[in-house]
Write a protein that holds these residues in place. Structure first.
Motif, PDB file in Angstrom:
ATOM      1  N   PHE A 289      78.212  35.484 -54.829  1.00 23.66           N
ATOM      2  CA  PHE A 289      77.374  34.409 -54.297  1.00 23.66           C
ATOM      3  C   PHE A 289      75.904  34.753 -54.467  1.00 23.66           C
ATOM      4  O   PHE A 289      75.481  35.875 -54.185  1.00 23.66           O
TER       5      PHE A 289
ATOM      6  N   ASN B 269      62.478  34.433 -51.635  1.00 18.00           N
ATOM      7  CA  ASN B 269      63.525  35.458 -51.691  1.00 18.00           C
ATOM      8  C   ASN B 269      64.830  34.923 -52.263  1.00 18.00           C
ATOM      9  O   ASN B 269      65.239  33.796 -51.960  1.00 18.00           O
TER      10      ASN B 269
ATOM     11  N   LEU C  39      80.431  39.905 -46.874  1.00 14.34           N
ATOM     12  CA  LEU C  39      79.449  39.674 -47.929  1.00 14.34           C
ATOM     13  C   LEU C  39      78.595  40.929 -48.044  1.00 14.34           C
ATOM     14  O   LEU C  39      77.931  41.323 -47.096  1.00 14.34           O
TER      15      LEU C  39
ATOM     16  N   TYR D  17      68.979  36.398 -53.444  1.00 18.97           N
ATOM     17  CA  TYR D  17      69.932  37.459 -53.133  1.00 18.97           C
ATOM     18  C   TYR D  17      71.199  37.304 -53.973  1.00 18.97           C
ATOM     19  O   TYR D  17      71.611  36.178 -54.271  1.00 18.97           O
TER      20      TYR D  17
ATOM     21  N   LEU E 157      75.526  42.951 -49.988  1.00 20.50           N
ATOM     22  CA  LEU E 157      74.313  42.683 -50.761  1.00 20.50           C
ATOM     23  C   LEU E 157      74.201  43.644 -51.931  1.00 20.50           C
ATOM     24  O   LEU E 157      74.207  44.856 -51.752  1.00 20.50           O
TER      25      LEU E 157
ATOM     26  N   TRP F 103      61.348  34.294 -45.369  1.00 23.54           N
ATOM     27  CA  TRP F 103      61.314  35.215 -44.234  1.00 23.54           C
ATOM     28  C   TRP F 103      61.603  34.478 -42.930  1.00 23.54           C
ATOM     29  O   TRP F 103      60.990  33.472 -42.613  1.00 23.54           O
ATOM     30  N   GLY F 104      62.564  35.027 -42.184  1.00 25.59           N
ATOM     31  CA  GLY F 104      62.865  34.501 -40.864  1.00 25.59           C
ATOM     32  C   GLY F 104      63.709  33.255 -40.866  1.00 25.59           C
ATOM     33  O   GLY F 104      64.087  32.767 -39.806  1.00 25.59           O
ATOM     34  N   ASN F 105      64.013  32.722 -42.036  1.00 30.01           N
ATOM     35  CA  ASN F 105      64.778  31.487 -42.105  1.00 30.01           C
ATOM     36  C   ASN F 105      66.177  31.733 -42.666  1.00 30.01           C
ATOM     37  O   ASN F 105      66.479  32.797 -43.167  1.00 30.01           O
ATOM     38  N   GLU F 106      67.003  30.720 -42.572  1.00 30.88           N
ATOM     39  CA  GLU F 106      68.372  30.876 -43.032  1.00 30.88           C
ATOM     40  C   GLU F 106      68.414  31.036 -44.544  1.00 30.88           C
ATOM     41  O   GLU F 106      67.484  30.651 -45.263  1.00 30.88           O
ATOM     42  N   GLN F 107      69.521  31.600 -45.004  1.00 32.29           N
ATOM     43  CA  GLN F 107      69.763  31.714 -46.427  1.00 32.29           C
ATOM     44  C   GLN F 107      70.682  30.579 -46.858  1.00 32.29           C
ATOM     45  O   GLN F 107      71.639  30.242 -46.162  1.00 32.29           O
TER      46      GLN F 107
ATOM     47  N   PHE G 280      73.266  29.306 -49.726  1.00 37.22           N
ATOM     48  CA  PHE G 280      74.137  29.920 -50.716  1.00 37.22           C
ATOM     49  C   PHE G 280      74.534  28.945 -51.821  1.00 37.22           C
ATOM     50  O   PHE G 280      74.682  27.744 -51.593  1.00 37.22           O
ATOM     51  N   GLY G 281      74.733  29.509 -53.002  1.00 36.87           N
ATOM     52  CA  GLY G 281      75.290  28.746 -54.102  1.00 36.87           C
ATOM     53  C   GLY G 281      76.797  28.636 -53.984  1.00 36.87           C
ATOM     54  O   GLY G 281      77.392  29.192 -53.055  1.00 36.87           O
ATOM     55  N   PRO G 282      77.434  27.950 -54.927  1.00 38.43           N
ATOM     56  CA  PRO G 282      78.872  27.682 -54.850  1.00 38.43           C
ATOM     57  C   PRO G 282      79.748  28.869 -55.186  1.00 38.43           C
ATOM     58  O   PRO G 282      80.959  28.814 -54.977  1.00 38.43           O
TER      59      PRO G 282
ATOM     60  N   TYR H 156      75.208  38.575 -53.617  1.00 41.99           N
ATOM     61  CA  TYR H 156      76.242  39.190 -52.809  1.00 41.99           C
ATOM     62  C   TYR H 156      77.566  39.148 -53.570  1.00 41.99           C
ATOM     63  O   TYR H 156      77.785  38.282 -54.412  1.00 41.99           O
TER      64      TYR H 156
END
Lengths: 112, 111
Positions: B90, B31, B43, B33, B45, B96-100, B102-104, B35
């Motif tokens: 961002f 996955n 943030l 994303y 989406l 699934w179910g895990n943290e996201q 993020f880029g800089p 934002y």
């Protein structure tokens, strides 16, 4: 309609005090609540998270208190340090999907 | 260490111009994303993707398109940029179910 709300929008505390950041949500199907922290000029990063099976999650100086009945949660930062100054985002995820819904954020300033 | 990179890091565009923001991840996450972050709005989406070839509308998709040509790359396209799209963007990846992760971020200014 905002699904996740945070208050206050801005908070200032003195070093050593406990900062309390509040979050509420609308959707009762939300089943995962992470808090992300954003330092200026950096990327949001996961700080701590809780699932509704618990009403409390602790990690060092950071504690989430969760009230499922009232659809509210709060992040407590004890012994606040100037290095904790950042924007904190509460988020929520429904059990049917991969996307997170974020609140508007609380900008925390810790004064020495 | 999770790695999400974005380019460009800063962009100034003119109203009506086309803007493409790029994101690359080496986490092998399914996955991805996009934002935008605005003071007071948190943030929000815009688009997300479950894998190569898929794009899904997020909460504020109007005025934006997305493209996921491969597992690693996810682009955000503004066909006709407007000043209201001035923001920090961002990209993130996660499973699934895990943290996201993020880029800089990309700071976009539309004049």
């Amino acid at each position: 309609q905002q699904q996740v709300r945070q208050s206050p929008q801005s908070l200032t505390v003195w070093e050593g005090e406990t900062a309390i950041l509040n979050c509420s949500y609308e959707d009762s199907t939300f089943d995962y609540f992470p808090w992300y922290r954003l330092f200026p000029g950096e990327s949001p990063a996961l700080l701590i998270a809780i699932r509704p099976v618990s009403n409390k999650k602790e990690d060092g100086r950071f504690t989430i208190f969760f009230n499922k009945r009232e659809k509210k949660l709060s992040l407590h930062i004890t012994d606040s340090q100037p290095g904790d100054s950042a924007t904190y985002f509460c988020a929520a995820r429904g059990n049917a999907g991969a996307k997170l819904t974020f609140g508007g954020g609380t900008r925390l300033t810790v004064r020495p | 260490e999770a790695a999400v990179t974005q380019s460009p890091r800063n962009k100034v565009a003119v109203t009506g111009g086309k803007v493409t923001l790029s994101c690359n991840q080496t986490n092998n996450h399914n996955n991805m994303y996009w934002y935008r972050q605005d003071t007071g709005h948190g943030l929000r989406l815009i688009h997300y993707s479950y894998g190569a070839g898929s794009t899904e509308k997020g909460d504020i998709p109007d005025g934006y398109k997305a493209s996921r040509p491969s597992q690693e790359n996810f682009s955000l396209i503004l066909e006709l940029a407007t000043p209201s799209q001035t923001s920090v963007y961002f990209c993130a990846s996660g499973d699934w179910g895990n943290e996201q992760y993020f880029g800089p971020g990309t700071r976009l200014t539309v004049l």
